[in-house]
Design a protein around this motif. Structure first.
Motif, PDB file in Angstrom:
ATOM      1  N   LEU A  15       0.747  -1.284  -0.113  1.00  0.00           N
ATOM      2  CA  LEU A  15      -0.118   0.160   0.056  1.00  0.00           C
ATOM      3  C   LEU A  15       0.824   1.345   0.024  1.00  0.00           C
ATOM      4  O   LEU A  15       0.493   2.359  -0.841  1.00  0.00           O
ATOM      5  CB  LEU A  15      -1.046   0.056   1.294  1.00  0.00           C
ATOM      6  CG  LEU A  15      -2.074  -1.158   1.182  1.00  0.00           C
ATOM      7  CD1 LEU A  15      -2.805  -1.104   2.593  1.00  0.00           C
ATOM      8  CD2 LEU A  15      -2.932  -1.022  -0.089  1.00  0.00           C
ATOM      9  N   ALA A  16       2.012   1.324   0.631  1.00  0.00           N
ATOM     10  CA  ALA A  16       2.736   2.289   0.913  1.00  0.00           C
ATOM     11  C   ALA A  16       3.502   2.623  -0.523  1.00  0.00           C
ATOM     12  O   ALA A  16       3.795   3.790  -0.793  1.00  0.00           O
ATOM     13  CB  ALA A  16       4.055   1.958   1.828  1.00  0.00           C
ATOM     14  N   GLN A  17       3.853   1.497  -1.342  1.00  0.00           N
ATOM     15  CA  GLN A  17       4.432   1.655  -2.539  1.00  0.00           C
ATOM     16  C   GLN A  17       3.469   2.218  -3.581  1.00  0.00           C
ATOM     17  O   GLN A  17       3.735   3.107  -4.460  1.00  0.00           O
ATOM     18  CB  GLN A  17       4.882   0.276  -2.920  1.00  0.00           C
ATOM     19  CG  GLN A  17       6.001  -0.391  -2.225  1.00  0.00           C
ATOM     20  CD  GLN A  17       6.434  -1.812  -2.420  1.00  0.00           C
ATOM     21  OE1 GLN A  17       5.891  -2.245  -3.436  1.00  0.00           O
ATOM     22  NE2 GLN A  17       7.341  -2.277  -1.612  1.00  0.00           N
ATOM     23  N   LYS A  18       2.214   1.944  -3.293  1.00  0.00           N
ATOM     24  CA  LYS A  18       1.168   2.502  -4.560  1.00  0.00           C
ATOM     25  C   LYS A  18       0.549   3.994  -4.027  1.00  0.00           C
ATOM     26  O   LYS A  18      -0.171   4.530  -4.412  1.00  0.00           O
ATOM     27  CB  LYS A  18      -0.068   1.394  -4.606  1.00  0.00           C
ATOM     28  CG  LYS A  18       0.326   0.130  -4.978  1.00  0.00           C
ATOM     29  CD  LYS A  18      -0.719  -0.868  -4.830  1.00  0.00           C
ATOM     30  CE  LYS A  18      -0.245  -2.179  -5.863  1.00  0.00           C
ATOM     31  NZ  LYS A  18      -0.345  -2.099  -7.275  1.00  0.00           N
ATOM     32  N   GLY A  19       1.130   4.455  -2.726  1.00  0.00           N
ATOM     33  CA  GLY A  19       0.480   5.562  -2.433  1.00  0.00           C
ATOM     34  C   GLY A  19      -0.901   5.771  -1.771  1.00  0.00           C
ATOM     35  O   GLY A  19      -1.576   6.897  -1.824  1.00  0.00           O
ATOM     36  N   ILE A  20      -1.273   4.602  -1.045  1.00  0.00           N
ATOM     37  CA  ILE A  20      -2.520   4.307  -0.613  1.00  0.00           C
ATOM     38  C   ILE A  20      -2.517   4.700   0.900  1.00  0.00           C
ATOM     39  O   ILE A  20      -1.653   3.815   1.576  1.00  0.00           O
ATOM     40  CB  ILE A  20      -3.025   3.067  -0.899  1.00  0.00           C
ATOM     41  CG1 ILE A  20      -3.428   2.811  -2.391  1.00  0.00           C
ATOM     42  CG2 ILE A  20      -4.647   2.934  -0.296  1.00  0.00           C
ATOM     43  CD1 ILE A  20      -3.980   1.506  -2.892  1.00  0.00           C
TER      44      ILE A  20
END
Length: 266
Positions: free
Chosen positions: A96-101
């Protein structure tokens, strides 16, 4: 927004107030169906999409989260107990962090706490054990070196063993190999806090036999340690002869309190 929520150990009224409010307002709930009490889903609002993650992969779970974000939904990822204990949330959060969520975590009551309540036990008793080791038996998922059951058994601390109810012959052997005596108190707690909860007290030497006798092979915690026995020392915190930052020992108690401890914070 993704909220990782601890569902608690099983009883529907042991979820936190914050967790319940999030369930009531969620647009999507992805819950661990093999472990979470489905009655918790009764508070979901009409139209909420509910997914059982028991048959899903990590990729499928994340895809559902992404879809929810695209729809502007608020998603609750409902994990059993407390998400930080065998919750497999780190890998989800990293993606999620990698996807900016955006995401956050709502803690829950862990089943190891519910097990202590079921047994009416205290895991940390003066003179017996001041540490609690939360671990599991090695099975298909490996355990790092120096973190095997026998390694931890050598400490003689209280042990709460997850995910091992189907491996009790091996667990019993490892506990004995690590240094627990066969007569060390132990207990099996099946589905702590659920309506069908069962507790069985035994010893390290009779763990496997006890589980077989009661047909326990999953959804149970194993508790091991002398804290389940009758002996322990009195706590200093409430001893009349013990001075600390919140209470001064009475002068008449000082004569027998010198051996108890120095003036200190509790």
């Amino acid at each position: 927004m993704i909220h990782f929520v601890g569902a608690g150990p099983g009883a529907v009224d042991l979820i936190t107030v914050r967790g319940q409010k999030l369930l009531e307002t969620a647009d999507q709930i992805i819950y661990a169906g093999s472990l979470v009490n489905p009655q918790l889903l009764a508070c979901a609002k009409e139209g909420c999409r509910i997914l059982d993650s028991a048959g899903m992969t990590l990729e499928a779970v994340v895809a559902a989260m992404e879809e929810g974000e695209g729809q502007g939904w608020m998603t609750v990822r409902l994990h059993t107990g407390d998400p930080s204990v065998y919750g497999a949330i780190r890998e989800q959060m990293d993606i999620l962090a990698q996807k900016g969520i955006a995401y956050d975590v709502v803690p829950g009551v862990s089943s190891f706490c519910a097990a202590a309540a079921s047994l009416q036990a205290e895991y940390t008793l003066p003179g017996i054990s001041q540490s609690v080791i939360i671990t599991r038996m090695e099975g298909r998922t490996p355990v790092p070196d120096k973190q095997k059951i026998a390694d931890y058994a050598a400490h003689q601390a209280t042990m709460v063993i997850f995910l091992s109810a189907s491996l009790l012959d091996g667990l019993q052997a490892e506990l004995l190999r690590g240094g627990y005596a066969a007569d060390t108190p132990a207990a099996i707690v099946y589905k702590a806090s659920w309506p069908e909860e069962q507790t069985y007290t035994c010893t390290v030497g009779t763990l496997a036999e006890t589980a077989r006798r009661h047909a326990i092979s999953k959804t149970a915690l194993i508790v091991v340690g002398k804290v389940l026995g009758p002996a322990y020392d009195r706590s200093l915190l409430y001893h009349p002869a013990f001075t600390h930052g919140c209470r001064q020992a009475a002068p008449e108690d000082q004569q027998y309190g010198d051996h108890i401890g120095q003036e200190t914070e509790p």
